[in-house]
Scaffold this active site. Sequence first.
Site, PDB file in Angstrom:
ATOM      1  N   HIS A   2     -19.272  -8.852  -7.728  1.00 41.69           N
ATOM      2  CA  HIS A   2     -19.603  -7.719  -6.877  1.00 41.69           C
ATOM      3  C   HIS A   2     -20.614  -8.150  -5.821  1.00 41.69           C
ATOM      4  CE1 HIS A   2     -18.494  -4.447 -10.088  1.00 41.69           C
ATOM      5  NE2 HIS A   2     -17.827  -5.571 -10.299  1.00 41.69           N
ATOM      6  N   GLU A  13     -23.488  -9.871  -9.539  1.00 42.40           N
ATOM      7  CA  GLU A  13     -23.824  -9.380  -8.205  1.00 42.40           C
ATOM      8  C   GLU A  13     -24.303 -10.582  -7.410  1.00 42.40           C
ATOM      9  OE1 GLU A  13     -23.519  -6.244  -7.233  1.00 42.40           O
ATOM     10  OE2 GLU A  13     -23.261  -5.127  -9.106  1.00 42.40           O
TER      11      GLU A  13
END
Length: 357
Positions: free
Chosen positions: A105, A196
């Site tokens: 992500h 992330e």
Amino acid sequence: QTVGREILLHLIDFLVSSYGRDPVITRLLNNTRVHIMPTMNPDGFEATEVPDCYYTRGRYNRNGEDLNRNFPDAFENNSANIQPETRAVMDWIQNETFVLSANLHGGALVASYTFDNGNPATGSLKGYSQSPDDDVFVHLAKTYSSNHASMYKGTGCDNRQTFPGGITNGYSWYQLEGGMQDYNYVWGQCFEITLELSCCKYPPADQLEKFWRDNKVALIEYIKQVHLGVKGQVTDKNGNPIPHAIVEVKGRPHVCPYRTNEQGEYFLLLLPGTYVINATVPGFKSMLKTVQIPDNTENFSALKQDFSFPEVSDKIRSRVASCPKTPLYQELTRASAAVKPTVHIWVLMTVMLVIFK
């Protein structure tokens, strides 16, 4: 998510071009089955016509649904209408024996691990939702973070947010219902973390090469972790595989018991140490075996421990007992006191890496 898509394309190229030339990559691929899905939400990516660092339109598919809030949830009844993309991934997870995975992500720089949702039984009242394999998840997140160029520093994307060691329990960061990593762990028997990888969701093109360099070592070291723990096969008296036998570590049962696949194979990720493995064929006496698990990740092979049931013939098969898609923790007190996130929610489901041993 631009960075994740680009990194996974670089990873594919690196693995293919290094095979037969780099001894470590060659051994890794000879002993590991790797599945790479560069994007789960192509509609959302194409819809982002005027991207900037924090633009969020791309997180939704053409139907306006957030795919990383779209999976069945182990703690709450997820009212979201399951999308075709989500259904395809769920079918993929159920039809393959995945062991370790990660989804990539953008919007932060941290390795986040399950559970994303929770209730008092998993520690939500203390702000942490702990799975039975919390020690393994912490190790997996640290493995990625410590091998990343800067994630391990734990610097947040703004002054309000820091992540010690570059890792976080998903629930501790913010509560999330319907996420893929919890679904994969509970129903797919696959340990998944969320990576992330960039504060800016859509960085300039000339920065993408640096993102690959920053993540290259971490990706390879993470893939190696699929060889943690123990693996084996459960067979009957004639040596035939027994599918759907339950194989779990004593003291860490999963709410949806982990079972052998159609080939009678099981895979359990565990840190080095001594464990008691419990194999059960319904209707027969359980079999316990104590194992001493070494760190075999550099040897690209988990410890092998088979189970043979001499009382079971090939005419007797354990019945398939699939876990329900309704919340498995619904009988427990819901985490009503849990605070919904009010700060930036950066998760954007676009890419996934799945490793099968």
